[in-house]
Scaffold this motif. Structure first.
Motif, PDB file in Angstrom:
ATOM      1  N   ALA A 153       6.163   3.593   9.797  1.00  0.00           N
ATOM      2  CA  ALA A 153       4.635   3.907  10.416  1.00  0.00           C
ATOM      3  C   ALA A 153       4.861   3.715  11.812  1.00  0.00           C
ATOM      4  N   HIS A 154       5.265   2.390  12.369  1.00  0.00           N
ATOM      5  CA  HIS A 154       5.260   2.362  13.721  1.00  0.00           C
ATOM      6  C   HIS A 154       6.250   3.227  14.486  1.00  0.00           C
ATOM      7  N   ASN A 155       7.333   3.482  13.926  1.00  0.00           N
ATOM      8  CA  ASN A 155       8.401   4.631  14.690  1.00  0.00           C
ATOM      9  C   ASN A 155       7.740   5.874  14.562  1.00  0.00           C
ATOM     10  N   ASN A 156       6.911   6.247  13.887  1.00  0.00           N
ATOM     11  CA  ASN A 156       6.158   7.782  13.861  1.00  0.00           C
ATOM     12  C   ASN A 156       4.720   7.841  14.098  1.00  0.00           C
ATOM     13  N   ASP A 157       4.243   6.668  14.785  1.00  0.00           N
ATOM     14  CA  ASP A 157       2.934   6.310  15.319  1.00  0.00           C
ATOM     15  C   ASP A 157       1.750   7.016  14.034  1.00  0.00           C
ATOM     16  N   ASP A 158       2.307   6.547  12.796  1.00  0.00           N
ATOM     17  CA  ASP A 158       1.275   7.033  11.851  1.00  0.00           C
ATOM     18  C   ASP A 158       0.400   5.738  11.189  1.00  0.00           C
ATOM     19  N   ALA A 159      -0.786   6.004  11.894  1.00  0.00           N
ATOM     20  CA  ALA A 159      -1.574   4.738  11.663  1.00  0.00           C
ATOM     21  C   ALA A 159      -2.199   4.830  10.291  1.00  0.00           C
ATOM     22  N   MET A 160      -2.346   6.013   9.695  1.00  0.00           N
ATOM     23  CA  MET A 160      -2.866   5.914   8.328  1.00  0.00           C
ATOM     24  C   MET A 160      -1.751   5.209   7.346  1.00  0.00           C
ATOM     25  N   LEU A 161      -0.639   5.688   7.643  1.00  0.00           N
ATOM     26  CA  LEU A 161       0.409   4.983   6.556  1.00  0.00           C
ATOM     27  C   LEU A 161       0.387   3.460   6.920  1.00  0.00           C
ATOM     28  N   GLU A 162       0.332   2.969   8.155  1.00  0.00           N
ATOM     29  CA  GLU A 162       0.200   1.508   8.604  1.00  0.00           C
ATOM     30  C   GLU A 162      -1.083   0.794   7.821  1.00  0.00           C
ATOM     31  N   CYS A 163      -2.154   1.751   7.820  1.00  0.00           N
ATOM     32  CA  CYS A 163      -3.463   1.155   7.368  1.00  0.00           C
ATOM     33  C   CYS A 163      -3.073   0.879   5.554  1.00  0.00           C
ATOM     34  N   ARG A 164      -2.504   1.916   4.888  1.00  0.00           N
ATOM     35  CA  ARG A 164      -2.104   1.937   3.532  1.00  0.00           C
ATOM     36  C   ARG A 164      -1.192   0.697   3.297  1.00  0.00           C
ATOM     37  N   VAL A 165      -0.263   0.575   3.963  1.00  0.00           N
ATOM     38  CA  VAL A 165       0.959  -0.661   3.887  1.00  0.00           C
ATOM     39  C   VAL A 165       0.180  -1.912   4.050  1.00  0.00           C
ATOM     40  N   CYS A 166      -0.989  -2.112   4.936  1.00  0.00           N
ATOM     41  CA  CYS A 166      -1.463  -3.373   5.046  1.00  0.00           C
ATOM     42  C   CYS A 166      -2.447  -3.671   3.810  1.00  0.00           C
ATOM     43  N   CYS A 167      -3.012  -2.594   3.156  1.00  0.00           N
ATOM     44  CA  CYS A 167      -3.837  -3.027   2.089  1.00  0.00           C
ATOM     45  C   CYS A 167      -2.963  -3.340   0.802  1.00  0.00           C
ATOM     46  N   SER A 168      -1.715  -2.710   0.936  1.00  0.00           N
ATOM     47  CA  SER A 168      -0.675  -3.252  -0.333  1.00  0.00           C
ATOM     48  C   SER A 168      -0.356  -4.668  -0.173  1.00  0.00           C
ATOM     49  N   LEU A 169      -0.216  -4.925   1.295  1.00  0.00           N
ATOM     50  CA  LEU A 169       0.156  -6.491   1.668  1.00  0.00           C
ATOM     51  C   LEU A 169      -0.747  -7.210   1.144  1.00  0.00           C
ATOM     52  N   GLY A 170      -2.089  -6.866   1.351  1.00  0.00           N
ATOM     53  CA  GLY A 170      -3.298  -7.884   1.086  1.00  0.00           C
ATOM     54  C   GLY A 170      -3.459  -7.847  -0.374  1.00  0.00           C
ATOM     55  N   SER A 171      -2.851  -6.937  -1.322  1.00  0.00           N
ATOM     56  CA  SER A 171      -2.540  -7.181  -2.543  1.00  0.00           C
ATOM     57  C   SER A 171      -1.633  -8.112  -3.036  1.00  0.00           C
ATOM     58  N   PHE A 172      -0.483  -7.827  -2.265  1.00  0.00           N
ATOM     59  CA  PHE A 172       0.466  -8.813  -2.495  1.00  0.00           C
ATOM     60  C   PHE A 172       0.281 -10.204  -2.002  1.00  0.00           C
ATOM     61  N   TYR A 173      -0.480 -10.486  -1.002  1.00  0.00           N
ATOM     62  CA  TYR A 173      -0.886 -11.859  -0.521  1.00  0.00           C
ATOM     63  C   TYR A 173      -1.926 -12.166  -1.877  1.00  0.00           C
ATOM     64  N   ALA A 174      -2.629 -11.480  -2.199  1.00  0.00           N
ATOM     65  CA  ALA A 174      -3.666 -12.210  -3.516  1.00  0.00           C
ATOM     66  C   ALA A 174      -2.819 -12.663  -4.708  1.00  0.00           C
ATOM     67  N   GLN A 175      -1.753 -11.460  -4.941  1.00  0.00           N
ATOM     68  CA  GLN A 175      -1.056 -11.987  -6.161  1.00  0.00           C
ATOM     69  C   GLN A 175      -0.328 -13.523  -5.968  1.00  0.00           C
ATOM     70  N   VAL A 176       0.228 -13.589  -4.809  1.00  0.00           N
ATOM     71  CA  VAL A 176       0.900 -14.686  -4.700  1.00  0.00           C
ATOM     72  C   VAL A 176      -0.012 -15.860  -4.484  1.00  0.00           C
TER      73      VAL A 176
END
Length: 318
Positions: A153-176
């Motif tokens: 996402a950072h290498n390709n300036d893909d803001a939408m992908l970065e947003c989706r990854v951050c959402c998944s990381l939020g789910s990850f954090y919630a499970q842990v």
């Protein structure tokens, strides 16, 4: 229906879809699918149908069109189209909670030669794989996949992908976080140490300074319960953080402690002598419980354990 007419009808469907006339858009696209002989047009309209059914929550229909899209990609004999269709198949299985299939299809995507996997779609593949590992509660591999997706996402300036990854990381954090709550309720200190390790890795992946504080808490707990494996992982994590900051003295201290933990646990390959866990390498455990790098066993060419000489029989993978 010819190529030009196929394009016109696909665009008509997209306009209807973007104006929230979803059912009318689906009708237009289905007619294209029924009447068009243009393989490129059919592939594109199948992609539209996969996306539309995904957003509508019709995941079985999404899977059905993803399977048809793969057949079309094979007829086109184009690796990029095959990559895109396998990614859609992975996403479909992810939505249906078929996580093992998702991981398998993602690996197929990454293994296709001469495709856009390293540029445009690689991040999407890593994200889907991360979500599947998260669904299976394989937290370490989930986090590794999310990190890869963030780099894309950072290498390709893909803001939408970065947003989706951050959402998944939020789910990850919630499970842990929920796992940590259960560990505290039951006084399970090894699980608490593991949860703290996951928290530290999340903060590290985001570049947060809080990672070192969490690592220190996890290290104290791991030493208290005598969990050498957690200590080893925490020293490895600390090493990567200090390396990125260029703090050589702290880096050397954790490298020394890492290797001390390796010696204490005898966690090294019995063939090449390299420590296990320092690099991402595929391992193989034999029935006698001795562990080696898979590549070392393959190069060794023997069917018995190099350490104890017992017959290896059927190996297990770590």
């Amino acid at each position: 229906m010819g190529q030009d007419q196929t394009k016109q009808q696909i665009e008509k469907g997209l306009q209807l879809y973007q104006s929230n006339q979803t059912e009318k858009a689906l009708q237009v696209w289905m007619k294209v699918l029924e009447k068009s002989s243009d393989l490129m047009g059919r592939f594109r309209v199948l992609g539209c149908l996969v996306t539309a059914h995904s957003e509508m929550g019709r995941y079985k229909e999404m899977l059905k069109f993803a399977v048809v899209q793969i057949d079309t990609a094979r007829e086109l004999e184009d690796a990029d189209f095959l990559l895109e269709s396998y990614l859609n198949l992975a996403r479909s299985n992810e939505k249906l909670c078929e996580f093992h299939k998702t991981i398998s299809y993602c690996k197929t995507c990454l293994g296709l030669p001469g495709t856009r996997a390293g540029a445009q779609l690689g991040g999407q593949v890593s994200l889907s794989m991360g979500n599947a590992f998260l669904g299976l509660s394989v937290f370490q591999k989930a986090l590794e996949s999310f990190e890869k997706a963030l780099r894309y996402a950072h290498n390709n300036d893909d803001a939408m992908l970065e947003c989706r990854v951050c959402c998944s990381l939020g789910s990850f954090y919630a499970q842990v976080k929920e796992s940590m709550k259960i560990a505290l309720q039951h006084g399970d200190r090894p699980l608490q140490a593991l949860c703290l390790l996951c928290f530290a890795d999340i903060h590290r992946s985001r570049g947060d300074l809080e990672a070192l504080d969490v690592i220190e808490r996890a290290q104290d707990l791991a030493e208290e319960v005598g969990n050498k494996l957690s200590q080893l992982k925490l020293h490895c994590l600390s090493e990567s953080i200090y390396r990125s900051k260029g703090l050589q003295r702290e880096l050397r201290a954790h490298v020394v402690r890492f290797h001390e933990c390796v010696e204490e646990t005898e966690l090294y390959c019995g063939l090449c002598g390299e420590s296990i866990g320092e690099k991402n390498s595929r391992l193989q455990a034999l029935p006698c419980s001795h562990i080696f790098h898979l590549r070392c066993l393959q190069n060794n060419g023997t069917r018995s354990c190099p350490n104890c000489r017992r017959s290896s029989m059927k190996p297990g993978f770590v």
